[in-house]
Motif scaffolding. Structure first.
Motif, PDB file in Angstrom:
ATOM      1  N   ARG A 196       0.833  -1.197   0.000  1.00 30.10           N
ATOM      2  CA  ARG A 196       0.000   0.000   0.000  1.00 30.10           C
ATOM      3  C   ARG A 196       0.870   1.250   0.000  1.00 30.10           C
ATOM      4  NH1 ARG A 196      -5.380   0.853   3.745  1.00 30.10           N
ATOM      5  NH2 ARG A 196      -6.005   2.887   2.928  1.00 30.10           N
ATOM      6  N   VAL A 197       0.458   2.242  -0.749  1.00 29.46           N
ATOM      7  CA  VAL A 197       1.039   3.584  -0.696  1.00 29.46           C
ATOM      8  C   VAL A 197      -0.115   4.535  -0.438  1.00 29.46           C
ATOM      9  CG1 VAL A 197       2.307   5.385  -1.901  1.00 29.46           C
ATOM     10  CG2 VAL A 197       2.903   2.986  -2.282  1.00 29.46           C
ATOM     11  N   ASP A 198       0.012   5.330   0.620  1.00 27.19           N
ATOM     12  CA  ASP A 198      -1.109   6.185   1.011  1.00 27.19           C
ATOM     13  C   ASP A 198      -0.559   7.361   1.801  1.00 27.19           C
ATOM     14  OD1 ASP A 198      -3.754   7.094   1.560  1.00 27.19           O
ATOM     15  OD2 ASP A 198      -4.460   5.014   1.645  1.00 27.19           O
ATOM     16  N   SER A 199      -1.449   8.195   2.311  1.00 27.57           N
ATOM     17  CA  SER A 199      -0.998   9.277   3.179  1.00 27.57           C
ATOM     18  C   SER A 199      -0.310   8.660   4.398  1.00 27.57           C
ATOM     19  CB  SER A 199      -2.164  10.152   3.610  1.00 27.57           C
ATOM     20  OG  SER A 199      -2.991   9.466   4.535  1.00 27.57           O
ATOM     21  N   ALA A 200       0.674   9.371   4.930  1.00 29.40           N
ATOM     22  CA  ALA A 200       1.453   8.823   6.048  1.00 29.40           C
ATOM     23  C   ALA A 200       0.580   8.535   7.259  1.00 29.40           C
ATOM     24  CB  ALA A 200       2.571   9.791   6.418  1.00 29.40           C
ATOM     25  N   SER A 201      -0.399   9.369   7.508  1.00 30.57           N
ATOM     26  CA  SER A 201      -1.259   9.157   8.672  1.00 30.57           C
ATOM     27  C   SER A 201      -2.085   7.891   8.532  1.00 30.57           C
ATOM     28  CB  SER A 201      -2.168  10.371   8.888  1.00 30.57           C
ATOM     29  OG  SER A 201      -2.985  10.588   7.757  1.00 30.57           O
ATOM     30  N   VAL A 202      -2.540   7.587   7.331  1.00 29.00           N
ATOM     31  CA  VAL A 202      -3.322   6.363   7.100  1.00 29.00           C
ATOM     32  C   VAL A 202      -2.459   5.126   7.352  1.00 29.00           C
ATOM     33  CG1 VAL A 202      -4.449   4.960   5.321  1.00 29.00           C
ATOM     34  CG2 VAL A 202      -4.988   7.400   5.533  1.00 29.00           C
ATOM     35  N   ILE A 203      -1.226   5.138   6.843  1.00 29.33           N
ATOM     36  CA  ILE A 203      -0.321   3.998   7.052  1.00 29.33           C
ATOM     37  C   ILE A 203       0.021   3.856   8.528  1.00 29.33           C
ATOM     38  CG2 ILE A 203       1.948   3.037   6.520  1.00 29.33           C
ATOM     39  CD1 ILE A 203       0.070   2.959   4.153  1.00 29.33           C
ATOM     40  N   ALA A 204       0.294   4.968   9.209  1.00 27.32           N
ATOM     41  CA  ALA A 204       0.632   4.907  10.639  1.00 27.32           C
ATOM     42  C   ALA A 204      -0.526   4.349  11.448  1.00 27.32           C
ATOM     43  CB  ALA A 204       1.017   6.296  11.148  1.00 27.32           C
ATOM     44  N   ASP A 205      -1.746   4.722  11.077  1.00 23.24           N
ATOM     45  CA  ASP A 205      -2.924   4.233  11.802  1.00 23.24           C
ATOM     46  C   ASP A 205      -3.042   2.715  11.724  1.00 23.24           C
ATOM     47  OD1 ASP A 205      -3.622   6.763  12.581  1.00 23.24           O
ATOM     48  OD2 ASP A 205      -5.162   7.036  11.041  1.00 23.24           O
ATOM     49  N   MET A 206      -2.524   2.114  10.674  1.00 17.75           N
ATOM     50  CA  MET A 206      -2.591   0.662  10.532  1.00 17.75           C
ATOM     51  C   MET A 206      -1.744  -0.044  11.577  1.00 17.75           C
ATOM     52  SD  MET A 206      -2.348   0.459   6.366  1.00 17.75           S
ATOM     53  CE  MET A 206      -2.382  -1.338   6.321  1.00 17.75           C
ATOM     54  N   PHE A 207      -0.697   0.651  12.070  1.00 14.31           N
ATOM     55  CA  PHE A 207       0.184   0.070  13.084  1.00 14.31           C
ATOM     56  C   PHE A 207      -0.214   0.479  14.498  1.00 14.31           C
ATOM     57  CE2 PHE A 207       2.757  -0.514   9.392  1.00 14.31           C
ATOM     58  CZ  PHE A 207       3.590  -1.579   9.666  1.00 14.31           C
ATOM     59  N   GLU A 208      -1.119   1.449  14.588  1.00  9.53           N
ATOM     60  CA  GLU A 208      -1.485   1.972  15.904  1.00  9.53           C
ATOM     61  C   GLU A 208      -2.215   0.898  16.692  1.00  9.53           C
ATOM     62  OE1 GLU A 208      -0.600   4.361  18.321  1.00  9.53           O
ATOM     63  OE2 GLU A 208      -1.014   5.783  16.709  1.00  9.53           O
ATOM     64  N   GLY A 209      -1.877   0.801  17.953  1.00 11.25           N
ATOM     65  CA  GLY A 209      -2.548  -0.163  18.827  1.00 11.25           C
ATOM     66  C   GLY A 209      -1.873  -0.158  20.178  1.00 11.25           C
ATOM     67  N   ARG A 210      -2.655  -0.026  21.206  1.00  7.94           N
ATOM     68  CA  ARG A 210      -2.098   0.077  22.542  1.00  7.94           C
ATOM     69  C   ARG A 210      -2.488  -1.135  23.374  1.00  7.94           C
ATOM     70  NH1 ARG A 210      -0.201   4.835  24.087  1.00  7.94           N
ATOM     71  NH2 ARG A 210      -0.663   4.438  26.270  1.00  7.94           N
ATOM     72  N   LEU A 211      -1.609  -1.521  24.258  1.00 12.33           N
ATOM     73  CA  LEU A 211      -1.948  -2.564  25.219  1.00 12.33           C
ATOM     74  C   LEU A 211      -2.947  -2.012  26.226  1.00 12.33           C
ATOM     75  CD1 LEU A 211       1.573  -3.999  26.096  1.00 12.33           C
ATOM     76  CD2 LEU A 211      -0.160  -5.074  24.681  1.00 12.33           C
ATOM     77  N   GLU A 212      -3.787  -2.876  26.703  1.00 17.69           N
ATOM     78  CA  GLU A 212      -4.659  -2.470  27.803  1.00 17.69           C
ATOM     79  C   GLU A 212      -3.828  -2.431  29.067  1.00 17.69           C
ATOM     80  OE1 GLU A 212      -8.652  -3.997  30.165  1.00 17.69           O
ATOM     81  OE2 GLU A 212      -8.135  -4.829  28.208  1.00 17.69           O
ATOM     82  N   HIS A 213      -3.743  -1.261  29.681  1.00 16.46           N
ATOM     83  CA  HIS A 213      -2.875  -1.097  30.848  1.00 16.46           C
ATOM     84  C   HIS A 213      -3.396  -1.926  32.018  1.00 16.46           C
ATOM     85  CE1 HIS A 213      -0.391   0.623  33.968  1.00 16.46           C
ATOM     86  NE2 HIS A 213       0.274   1.305  33.046  1.00 16.46           N
TER      87      HIS A 213
END
Length: 468
Positions: A196-213
């Motif tokens: 995929r090639v897209d806006s940087a924010s869209v690509i970054a959102d695909m990796f975004e994910g936080r552990l439940e503290h």
């Protein structure tokens, strides 16, 4: 094995373009091809109108390249390295100082210091200056801020933005999602293929994910396993660690933060029995830091900033070796090694020679090796530096599980402020002293900040001394 397959990209002049992908996805191979350091098996690459194979000399004149691994000359000084790279391109370093002034001014006080003696952050800053000294049209950066503290990272990316505004094209790979978002577009590499090639924010959102503290443990009711009082370390007239005191409890995840040069690694080396304090005292699991260094080493796990395993052994051979050194029962060694590799999603790499692994995979191996003997206390010095966001979550899931199920205590330094928020408590060092220490939520309340990243920037900017 194909490192890359049918990759096509079009990057615009003066664009800030990011390349994202998991460890082993082909990012570094792609950078080596684009910078004419490697030759493609098929297809072609044009940089500034020049073919990277038939016109590689012209390509190298119009690009700057900062590889993931420090590649300057350790036996030359800061100034000598800069002058050398300027001479390679037949330019006077004074002519292009306007491009590097903001970053070079931070290391110029150490211009006579050998590059090998610089801190990790200062090495990266010097490497960037050397890549820019001939005023390239395209700047390639392979993980340029690994090992650099958040304040310096922000400054470096602000500088890259200014370079882009001056017409320089910036192509960067980085595991930091906030840095990806500084770019206009990004490409996602998966298994050597651009998916995929897209806006940087869209690509970054695909990796975004936080552990439940997890809920913070009732640490005050737990056994103290690290107890430090008035710890001090001096190098000549310089005080690297200045009279710090704190305690850490069994099963706690304790974050030890600070900018480059704040004294974190020096303090950690003392706690691990690798260095002796100039003053103060403390205990690790009841063992005295001044007198029981060898006993401390036997009972802790330690993962250093610098990869310290054996490149000429396979993954499983390294783990078996260290398990034996730590006297893990022979009948338990293979079971523990394979279990940890499976948890790290690394089992299929067990027979790979370590020297052939990407940095992120080496970090996974070093982490697994630090846990192989089931230590009660584990010291992790920037364990996820250069590791992709998905693998970083794997690291922290294991840390959470070990702390909850086995009562393992983790003492962690990190430059990822989202990771700092996973800790039960954190301390922030400034100029060798602990400036603040509490739970992440309490520190945010105290400093009226939305995140630990904001707290860190408020405190780190108070620093008076420069990196050592």
């Amino acid at each position: 094995m194909k490192a890359l397959s049918d990759v096509s990209l079009n990057i615009r002049q003066a664009e800030m373009f990011a390349v994202m992908g998991a460890d082993g996805s082909g990012r570094t191979t792609l950078f080596r091809l684009m910078t004419s350091l490697s030759v493609p098996d098929s297809g072609s690459i044009s940089i500034c109108g020049f073919d990277t194979v038939t016109e590689y000399a012209q390509v190298r004149n119009c690009i700057g390249y900062m590889p993931g691994r420090f590649s300057l000359y350790g036996d030359l000084s800061v100034e000598e390295n800069l002058n050398f790279f300027a001479a390679l391109f037949d330019v006077d370093p004074k002519d292009n100082r306007y491009l590097i002034n903001e970053i070079y001014s931070q290391i110029e006080p150490f211009k006579d210091r050998k590059a090998a003696k610089l801190s990790g952050g200062m090495k990266q800053k010097l490497a960037l200056c050397c890549a820019l000294i001939h005023a390239p049209k395209v700047l390639f950066l392979d993980e340029p801020t690994t090992g650099i503290d958040p304040v310096s990272r922000k400054e470096l990316w602000q500088m890259l933005k200014k370079l882009s505004q001056r017409g320089i094209t910036v192509v960067a790979s980085t595991p930091y999602l906030d840095e990806v978002r500084m770019c206009s577009r990004a490409a996602l590499l998966e298994g050597g293929v651009v998916t995929r090639v897209d806006s940087a924010s869209v690509i970054a959102d695909m990796f975004e994910g936080r552990l439940e503290h997890r809920d913070a443990p009732a640490i005050m009711q737990r056994e103290t396993v690290i107890d430090v009082c008035s710890l001090t370390k001096q190098f000549g007239d310089f005080t690297a660690v200045d009279n710090i005191s704190f305690s850490v409890h069994r099963g706690e995840i304790f974050g030890f933060l600070g900018a480059n040069g704040a004294g974190k690694t020096t303090a950690m080396r003392i706690l691990c029995g690798l260095s002796r304090p100039t003053g103060g005292y403390g205990t690790i699991m009841g063992y005295d830091m001044n007198n029981d260094c060898e006993l401390i080493k036997q009972h802790i796990g330690y993962m250093s900033q610098k990869f310290a395993l054996y490149n000429d052994l396979t993954v499983i051979e390294n783990m078996q070796l260290f398990a034996g050194i730590y006297r893990v029962p022979k009948e338990e060694i293979d079971k523990r090694c394979l279990s940890l590799l499976e948890q790290m999603h690394f089992l299929d790499k067990k027979d790979r020679m370590v020297g052939t692994l990407p940095l992120g995979w080496k970090q996974r191996l070093a982490f697994a090796t630090a846990l192989v003997h089931n230590p009660q206390v584990v010291f992790l010095d920037e364990p996820t530096g250069g590791v992709d966001p998905i693998a970083r979550r794997d690291f922290w899931e294991i840390i959470y599980r070990q702390a909850a199920e086995k009562g393992t205590t983790f003492f962690v330094t990190t430059h990822y402020m989202d990771e700092a928020e996973y800790c039960d408590r954190i301390s922030i060092m400034v100029d060798g002293r602990i400036e603040a220490m509490d739970t992440p939520s309490n520190l945010c309340k105290k400093y009226s900040a939305a995140s630990i990243d904001v707290v860190f920037h408020q405190l780190a900017r108070k620093a008076q001394r420069q990196e050592i």
